[in-house]
Structure formats: structure tokens, C-alpha cells
Design a protein around this motif. Structure first.
Motif, short mmCIF file in Angstrom:
data_model
loop_
_atom_site.label_atom_id
_atom_site.label_comp_id
_atom_site.label_asym_id
_atom_site.label_seq_id
_atom_site.Cartn_x
_atom_site.Cartn_y
_atom_site.Cartn_z
N LEU A 143 -5.86 70.74 3.88
CA LEU A 143 -4.06 70.64 3.84
C LEU A 143 -3.34 71.43 4.71
CD1 LEU A 143 -1.97 68.52 3.51
CD2 LEU A 143 -1.63 70.10 1.04
N VAL A 203 -1.65 66.36 -2.71
CA VAL A 203 -0.49 66.07 -2.79
C VAL A 203 0.35 65.44 -3.88
CG1 VAL A 203 1.67 66.34 -1.34
CG2 VAL A 203 -0.11 66.50 -0.68
N TRP A 210 4.73 69.75 1.45
CA TRP A 210 4.88 68.31 1.60
C TRP A 210 5.25 67.31 1.31
CZ3 TRP A 210 1.27 67.27 5.91
CH2 TRP A 210 1.22 68.14 6.36
N ILE A 235 -3.53 63.18 0.58
CA ILE A 235 -2.24 62.71 -0.01
C ILE A 235 -2.43 62.67 -1.39
CG2 ILE A 235 -0.98 60.29 0.33
CD1 ILE A 235 -1.47 60.20 3.01
N HIS A 269 -1.44 71.69 8.11
CA HIS A 269 -0.07 72.45 8.22
C HIS A 269 -0.33 73.40 9.18
CE1 HIS A 269 3.84 73.50 7.48
NE2 HIS A 269 3.56 74.58 7.60
N LEU A 309 2.65 63.56 6.02
CA LEU A 309 1.50 63.41 4.68
C LEU A 309 1.11 61.70 5.38
CD1 LEU A 309 3.26 63.37 1.46
CD2 LEU A 309 1.34 64.72 2.53
N PHE A 363 8.89 63.98 -1.20
CA PHE A 363 7.70 63.80 0.18
C PHE A 363 7.62 63.66 1.34
CE2 PHE A 363 5.53 61.33 -3.37
CZ PHE A 363 4.87 62.60 -3.70
#
Length: 182
Positions: free
Chosen positions: A171, A136, A110, A133, A175, A125, A121
């Protein structure tokens, strides 16, 4: 016997991975015998099969998004604007200064932070909720204080985002569930 890919290196321990496509990978020290590795893999047979079933199910449930190169370019530009703003806001809160911000089309990460303070990045995202977001962004900015994943690093993240563990877990789910195809 379960078929596996063997990767030898100067590491000290054996490691076993089941890749998203179901392949089994063993990473082993240079001097460990093949027979010992075979016994190790055999002993993990139930775990391997359970993990392969879970990954196959997750792959079936995965949503694939096909983008044209024009759409990809548009999303990269949108992501850059969004992430520049989020980095500026959180850098002020965290008391850190960063270098350049870049947006790429990485599939396995990410974000990342270089030793020079540049932050990368992925435009993927844009397909996750704002609170992820922000996680990250905080994660990468925390690397400007601690360039590792030590307890000190996680303390920096937690000082800004007390619920980071839940966000990190969410997250990982995104993914697994979303794939952007080229």
C-alpha cells in the motif's frame, strides 16, 4: 549547510523528515539550541541527500490521474458501495460494530476511524488491488478494539490478516506511485 524548515514544540526529541517534494524539516524541542540542530542536520547529510534522490526518482515515476468532478463523484459512490460491503463482512468476522461510513478525497490517508466508531475512507482506494482495500478496512475496524497503533492493535489486525505487513508495504508503494489530481 543544508537548508531546512524548523518546527519547535514541546516534544522531547529531535526528528528529521525529508518531505516528498525534497524539503527538509526538523522538529525540535523548544529549548534545543539552533547550533545543536545545525550539527544534527549536518550529521545526517548523507542520509538526507540519498533520501532526496530516492524521492525525486519516485516522483518522476509517479502516475498522475486527472479526474473531472463528475468522475470523482462517480468514484466516491462506487467506493462507498464497495467499502460498506467490505466493512460489513469484516466487522462480522472481527465482532465489531461501526457507525457511519464516509468516503472523501483525502490525499494523505487511506482511512481513519473516529472515537464514535465512524469510519472515513478515501475514494483513491478504488485504484489499488482488492487485497489492499481489505487491509485498509481491517486496519480501520481494528481501531474499534484498539484506538491506537500499539502491539495489541497490530495483534488484532494480524488475527484477521496474517500477511498484513506485506499488504501494508504494498500500500505504501501505491501511495508513492499513484497521484489523483484535482
Amino acid at each position: 549547510m543544508i537548508k531546512y524548515d524548523l518546527i519547535r514544540s514541546s516534544r522531547k526529541t529531535l526528528a528529521l523528515y525529508v518531505r516528498p517534494d525534497g524539503r527538509v524539516e526538523v522538529r525540535a524541542p523548544l529549548k534545543v539550541s539552533k547550533a545543536y540542530i545545525d550539527r544534527f542536520v549536518e550529521g545526517k547529510d548523507a542520509w538526507i541527500q540519498k533520501t532526496q534522490r530516492r524521492l525525486a526518482k519516485a516522483q518522476d515515476e509517479k502516475k498522475t490521474i486527472l479526474l473531472t468532478s463528475e468522475e470523482e463523484r462517480k468514484y466516491k459512490n462506487q467506493a462507498l458501495l464497495l467499502l460498506q460491503g467490505r466493512c460489513a463482512e469484516f466487522a462480522g468476522i472481527m465482532g465489531v460494530a461501526y457507525g457511519n461510513i464516509r468516503v472523501n478525497k483525502a490525499k494523505t490517508r487511506w482511512g481513519s476511524c473516529t472515537a464514535k466508531g465512524d469510519i472515513n475512507f478515501t475514494y483513491r482506494l478504488l485504484f489499488v488491488p482488492q487485497e489492499l482495500i481489505d487491509y485498509v478496512v481491517v486496519h480501520e475496524l481494528a481501531h474499534l478494539k484498539e484506538m491506537n497503533h500499539s502491539p495489541r492493535f497490530w495483534a488484532v489486525v494480524q488475527s484477521v490478516m496474517p500477511d498484513y505487513k506485506e499488504r501494508r508495504k504494498q500500500l505504501k508503494e501505491y501511495h508513492r506511485r499513484i497521484e489523483l489530481a484535482d
